[in-house]
Design a protein around this motif. Structure first.
Motif, PDB file in Angstrom:
ATOM      1  N   UNK A  55       6.960   5.735   0.399  1.00  0.00           N
ATOM      2  CA  UNK A  55       5.564   5.671  -0.035  1.00  0.00           C
ATOM      3  C   UNK A  55       4.723   4.865   0.958  1.00  0.00           C
ATOM      4  N   UNK A  56       5.216   3.694   1.339  1.00  0.00           N
ATOM      5  CA  UNK A  56       4.453   2.839   2.255  1.00  0.00           C
ATOM      6  C   UNK A  56       4.382   3.452   3.645  1.00  0.00           C
ATOM      7  N   UNK A  57       5.505   4.017   4.138  1.00  0.00           N
ATOM      8  CA  UNK A  57       5.514   4.604   5.469  1.00  0.00           C
ATOM      9  C   UNK A  57       4.576   5.803   5.537  1.00  0.00           C
ATOM     10  N   UNK A  58       4.548   6.621   4.479  1.00  0.00           N
ATOM     11  CA  UNK A  58       3.634   7.763   4.457  1.00  0.00           C
ATOM     12  C   UNK A  58       2.186   7.296   4.555  1.00  0.00           C
ATOM     13  N   UNK A  59       1.843   6.249   3.819  1.00  0.00           N
ATOM     14  CA  UNK A  59       0.484   5.718   3.888  1.00  0.00           C
ATOM     15  C   UNK A  59       0.162   5.226   5.289  1.00  0.00           C
ATOM     16  N   UNK A  60       1.107   4.495   5.902  1.00  0.00           N
ATOM     17  CA  UNK A  60       0.848   3.936   7.231  1.00  0.00           C
ATOM     18  C   UNK A  60       0.723   5.045   8.283  1.00  0.00           C
ATOM     19  N   UNK A 117       0.831  -1.187   0.000  1.00  0.00           N
ATOM     20  CA  UNK A 117       0.000   0.000   0.000  1.00  0.00           C
ATOM     21  C   UNK A 117       0.868   1.240   0.000  1.00  0.00           C
ATOM     22  N   UNK A 118       0.369   2.310  -0.635  1.00  0.00           N
ATOM     23  CA  UNK A 118       1.105   3.563  -0.692  1.00  0.00           C
ATOM     24  C   UNK A 118       0.151   4.729  -0.780  1.00  0.00           C
ATOM     25  N   UNK A 119       0.704   5.897  -1.101  1.00  0.00           N
ATOM     26  CA  UNK A 119      -0.112   7.103  -1.154  1.00  0.00           C
ATOM     27  C   UNK A 119      -1.206   7.018  -2.202  1.00  0.00           C
ATOM     28  N   UNK A 120      -1.029   6.186  -3.215  1.00  0.00           N
ATOM     29  CA  UNK A 120      -2.080   6.025  -4.218  1.00  0.00           C
ATOM     30  C   UNK A 120      -3.347   5.422  -3.619  1.00  0.00           C
ATOM     31  N   UNK A 121      -3.238   4.794  -2.440  1.00  0.00           N
ATOM     32  CA  UNK A 121      -4.398   4.168  -1.801  1.00  0.00           C
ATOM     33  C   UNK A 121      -5.045   5.051  -0.758  1.00  0.00           C
ATOM     34  N   UNK A 122      -4.545   6.278  -0.583  1.00  0.00           N
ATOM     35  CA  UNK A 122      -5.095   7.159   0.451  1.00  0.00           C
ATOM     36  C   UNK A 122      -6.549   7.512   0.154  1.00  0.00           C
ATOM     37  N   UNK A 123      -6.873   7.769  -1.121  1.00  0.00           N
ATOM     38  CA  UNK A 123      -8.249   8.120  -1.461  1.00  0.00           C
ATOM     39  C   UNK A 123      -9.211   6.993  -1.098  1.00  0.00           C
ATOM     40  N   UNK A 124      -8.797   5.766  -1.369  1.00  0.00           N
ATOM     41  CA  UNK A 124      -9.648   4.617  -1.012  1.00  0.00           C
ATOM     42  C   UNK A 124      -9.799   4.503   0.504  1.00  0.00           C
ATOM     43  N   UNK A 125      -8.687   4.751   1.241  1.00  0.00           N
ATOM     44  CA  UNK A 125      -8.746   4.749   2.698  1.00  0.00           C
ATOM     45  C   UNK A 125      -9.707   5.822   3.197  1.00  0.00           C
ATOM     46  N   UNK A 126      -9.633   7.015   2.600  1.00  0.00           N
ATOM     47  CA  UNK A 126     -10.514   8.107   3.002  1.00  0.00           C
ATOM     48  C   UNK A 126     -11.972   7.769   2.714  1.00  0.00           C
TER      49      UNK A 126
END
Length: 399
Positions: free
Chosen positions: A309-314, A274-283
């Motif tokens: 990327x992964x750490x930013x998402x987490x 997972x990365x920042x590209x998945x933030x919208x889905x998380x939101x």
């Protein structure tokens, strides 16, 4: 693919071969010192009467044969090989008319001591050097007991070379053991670091998913009688979150499984990190659960290293999880800024201003940021609510 470089010559030639070559070199030196070379009035060493006779040459040939046998035994039975080399040195000495075992005849023993001390156990090396020194002392003692001349000073020099050869080999063995210990420690640390990383991933994933499931379950309970469609949607979201969490747990636990000896590791179902590209889905998932998440992007979005990327998402996921579980806020705001030399992350809420954190969430975020040499700020806002802000340096090659 780059070819593996060949081993050095010293490693390619077996110890027994080096021992035999050293013996031959010593015998050549012995003959040269007992021959008048150009420029010399007399030989450096006076040969004994039997040196050129048939019986003397036979003894030299016999000792050489014993050395050949010892060279073959050295790698399989090192102590027996050393014993035969010592016997060969004594037999060769009987034809030289010397009061001690000369150094050229003992060089093969020294080479064998070096290889034994460097490649065998310490106990085997100690036994080998003890044998070599005891035989030298016994040879001198026997000559003195019969009243024959004994070259004690020369024999002390021979003993010293044997001890030096053993010390060199012992140092090589200790250095090798130390290097092996460092490699084992590094491997153990790598395994521990990987397990800690997986533990952080498990915490972030499970904490967020359970928070979303709890919100959805509460919403479904409140509207199940009056708005069954909304309750059905909430239960569907709960099912989806549960399945995703179960899939992630199965993947991570599969990575922790140890294969049985001699069997390859079982393949675990892998999914893209997972990365920042998945933030919208998380939101969107969090918004559906009842806490609105507004995501704002600043700067030109670009590819980032996988760890950043992964750490930013987490970090964002953990901050949102704290909002869902502890802040009591109806909404939060996530800002992601792509700056020239760093990535900026900020999560704001207007809740109670506390995290209710059990010590793992914020600690995990701080550890992630610290590993990337970034900075993290997590504190209540003066106007109310809570603010989590992180700055992660971006390597120059991807700016």
């Amino acid at each position: 693919m780059q070819a593996t470089p060949p081993l050095p010559l010293f490693k390619r030639v077996p110890p027994g071969a080096w021992t035999i070559l050293t013996w031959c070199a010593g015998m050549v030196f012995t003959f040269l010192t007992r021959t008048k070379l150009p420029g010399e009035w007399v030989p450096a060493e006076h040969p004994a009467a039997q040196f050129y006779r048939l019986d003397g040459l036979t003894a030299l040939a016999l000792s050489t044969v014993i050395v050949l046998v010892a060279g073959g035994l050295l790698s399989r039975r090192p102590l027996a090989g050393v014993a035969l080399l010592i016997v060969a040195a004594i037999i060769a000495t009987t034809t030289l008319g010397a009061g001690e075992i000369p150094l050229p005849q003992y060089l093969a023993v020294d080479i064998a001591l070096y290889f034994i001390a460097s490649t065998r156990t310490r106990r085997t090396g100690v036994v080998a050097i003890t044998m070599a020194l005891v035989v030298l002392a016994g040879y001198i003692a026997t000559r003195m007991a019969y009243g024959w001349p004994a070259g004690i000073s020369t024999e002390l020099a021979v003993a010293m070379t044997a001890v030096i050869a053993w010390l060199l080999g012992n140092s090589v063995r200790q250095a090798h053991e130390y290097a092996e210990g460092l490699r084992a420690t590094a491997a153990a640390q790598a395994v521990t670091a990987e397990r800690l990383r997986i533990a952080r991933e498990l915490h972030d994933m499970v904490a967020h998913s359970i928070g979303v499931i709890a919100l959805q379950a509460g919403a479904a309970r409140r509207v199940i009688d009056t708005q069954p469609e909304r309750a059905r949607d909430a239960l569907g979201d709960i099912e989806t979150a549960g399945r995703e969490t179960l899939s992630g747990l199965r993947r991570m636990l599969g990575a922790l499984r140890q294969p049985e000896p001699g069997r390859p590791p079982e393949d675990a179902p892998l999914q893209p990190a997972l990365g920042l590209a998945d933030v919208e889905r998380l939101a969107a998932a969090t918004t559906d659960a009842g806490v609105r998440v507004d995501v704002r992007w600043r700067g030109e979005r670009r590819a980032l290293p996988a760890d950043i990327d992964m750490s930013a998402y987490r970090i964002i996921q953990e901050a949102i999880t704290n909002v869902v579980r502890h802040a009591g806020a109806a909404s939060c705001e996530v800002s992601i800024g792509y700056e020239e030399d760093e990535l900026f992350i900020e999560v704001l809420d207007s809740g109670r201003g506390g995290t209710g954190d059990d010590g793992f969430g914020l600690a995990g975020m701080r550890e992630r940021v610290g590993l990337l040499h970034g900075t993290l700020s997590a504190e209540p806002r003066p106007e109310g609510g809570f603010r989590v802000a992180a700055r992660l340096p971006v390597p120059a090659g991807v700016r």
